[in-house]
Design a protein around this motif. Structure first.
Motif, mmCIF file in Angstrom:
data_model
loop_
_atom_site.group_PDB
_atom_site.id
_atom_site.type_symbol
_atom_site.label_atom_id
_atom_site.label_comp_id
_atom_site.label_asym_id
_atom_site.label_seq_id
_atom_site.Cartn_x
_atom_site.Cartn_y
_atom_site.Cartn_z
ATOM 1 N N GLN A 1 -10.088 9.786 5.205
ATOM 2 C CA GLN A 1 -9.378 8.366 5.679
ATOM 3 C C GLN A 1 -10.971 7.307 6.102
ATOM 4 O OE1 GLN A 1 -6.140 9.322 7.480
ATOM 5 N NE2 GLN A 1 -5.175 8.398 6.074
ATOM 6 N N ARG B 1 1.507 9.171 -6.453
ATOM 7 C CA ARG B 1 2.519 10.690 -5.491
ATOM 8 C C ARG B 1 3.364 11.045 -6.993
ATOM 9 N NH1 ARG B 1 0.333 12.766 -1.639
ATOM 10 N NH2 ARG B 1 2.666 14.687 -1.564
ATOM 11 N N ARG C 1 1.435 -1.208 0.296
ATOM 12 C CA ARG C 1 -0.389 -0.082 0.159
ATOM 13 C C ARG C 1 0.870 1.540 -0.082
ATOM 14 N NH1 ARG C 1 -5.787 -0.744 2.664
ATOM 15 N NH2 ARG C 1 -6.086 -2.379 2.545
ATOM 16 N N THR C 2 1.591 1.189 0.655
ATOM 17 C CA THR C 2 2.323 2.114 0.793
ATOM 18 C C THR C 2 3.548 2.817 0.323
ATOM 19 O OG1 THR C 2 3.596 1.599 2.968
ATOM 20 C CG2 THR C 2 4.797 3.246 2.161
ATOM 21 N N SER D 1 2.863 13.045 3.156
ATOM 22 C CA SER D 1 3.088 11.451 1.900
ATOM 23 C C SER D 1 4.236 10.577 3.072
ATOM 24 C CB SER D 1 4.543 12.360 1.189
ATOM 25 O OG SER D 1 6.031 12.071 2.689
ATOM 26 N N SER D 2 3.325 9.557 2.677
ATOM 27 C CA SER D 2 3.701 8.319 3.264
ATOM 28 C C SER D 2 5.427 8.355 4.771
ATOM 29 C CB SER D 2 3.847 7.255 3.514
ATOM 30 O OG SER D 2 2.847 7.107 2.280
ATOM 31 N N SER E 1 -4.340 9.984 -2.056
ATOM 32 C CA SER E 1 -2.786 9.768 -1.907
ATOM 33 C C SER E 1 -1.897 10.817 -3.223
ATOM 34 C CB SER E 1 -3.379 8.183 -3.523
ATOM 35 O OG SER E 1 -3.412 7.030 -2.940
ATOM 36 N N ASN F 1 2.685 1.563 -3.404
ATOM 37 C CA ASN F 1 1.599 1.715 -4.720
ATOM 38 C C ASN F 1 0.996 3.658 -3.924
ATOM 39 O OD1 ASN F 1 1.210 -0.136 -6.227
ATOM 40 N ND2 ASN F 1 -0.073 -1.184 -4.197
ATOM 41 N N LYS F 2 1.273 4.005 -2.439
ATOM 42 C CA LYS F 2 0.455 5.247 -2.530
ATOM 43 C C LYS F 2 1.891 5.981 -3.361
ATOM 44 C CE LYS F 2 -0.637 8.387 0.396
ATOM 45 N NZ LYS F 2 -2.830 8.393 1.551
ATOM 46 N N ALA G 1 -5.106 7.102 -9.682
ATOM 47 C CA ALA G 1 -4.953 7.498 -8.060
ATOM 48 C C ALA G 1 -6.013 7.870 -7.261
ATOM 49 C CB ALA G 1 -3.615 8.251 -7.710
#
Length: 108
Positions: free
Chosen positions: A81, A45, A37-38, A61-62, A56, A40-41, A52
């Motif tokens: 969320q 971005r 998931r991280t 940002s993650s 996202s 892909n996010k 997207a």
């Protein structure tokens, strides 16, 4: 498991995140999901994916967030969320709920 369309950089990123989570005691299946998931996010971005979600692209940002919204702590998850989770669960009346109401409805 790394995706076919991922670059070598994204595969390394996936393995790094997965290994870090496993070192902290996260089950392998959960670590794989979080890592995927991280990655892909991050792909979304940086314009590397075909589609997207708005969260996202517009969310922090993650790497910067680093667990700031891990379902607890000040603020917890964002309204968006919570709304997306309510939508995925098919929760009725979600569009008229505020953040606190969404949290309570999802906790049931």
């Amino acid at each position: 498991m790394p995706q076919q369309q991922w670059s070598a950089k994204r595969e390394r990123q996936y393995e790094h995140i997965k290994a870090g989570l496993e070192e902290r005691g996260t089950r392998e299946s959960v670590a794989e999901e979080i890592a995927a998931r991280t990655v892909n996010k991050e792909r979304a971005r940086h314009g590397e994916s075909k589609t997207a979600s708005r969260s996202s692209i517009e969310d922090v940002s993650s790497g910067h967030r680093g667990g700031k919204r891990s379902h607890s702590g000040p603020g917890g998850r964002t309204y968006e969320q919570l709304y997306n989770e309510a939508k995925a669960r098919g929760l009725r009346g979600r569009s008229k709920m505020n953040k606190q109401e969404l949290q309570q409805a999802l906790a049931r």
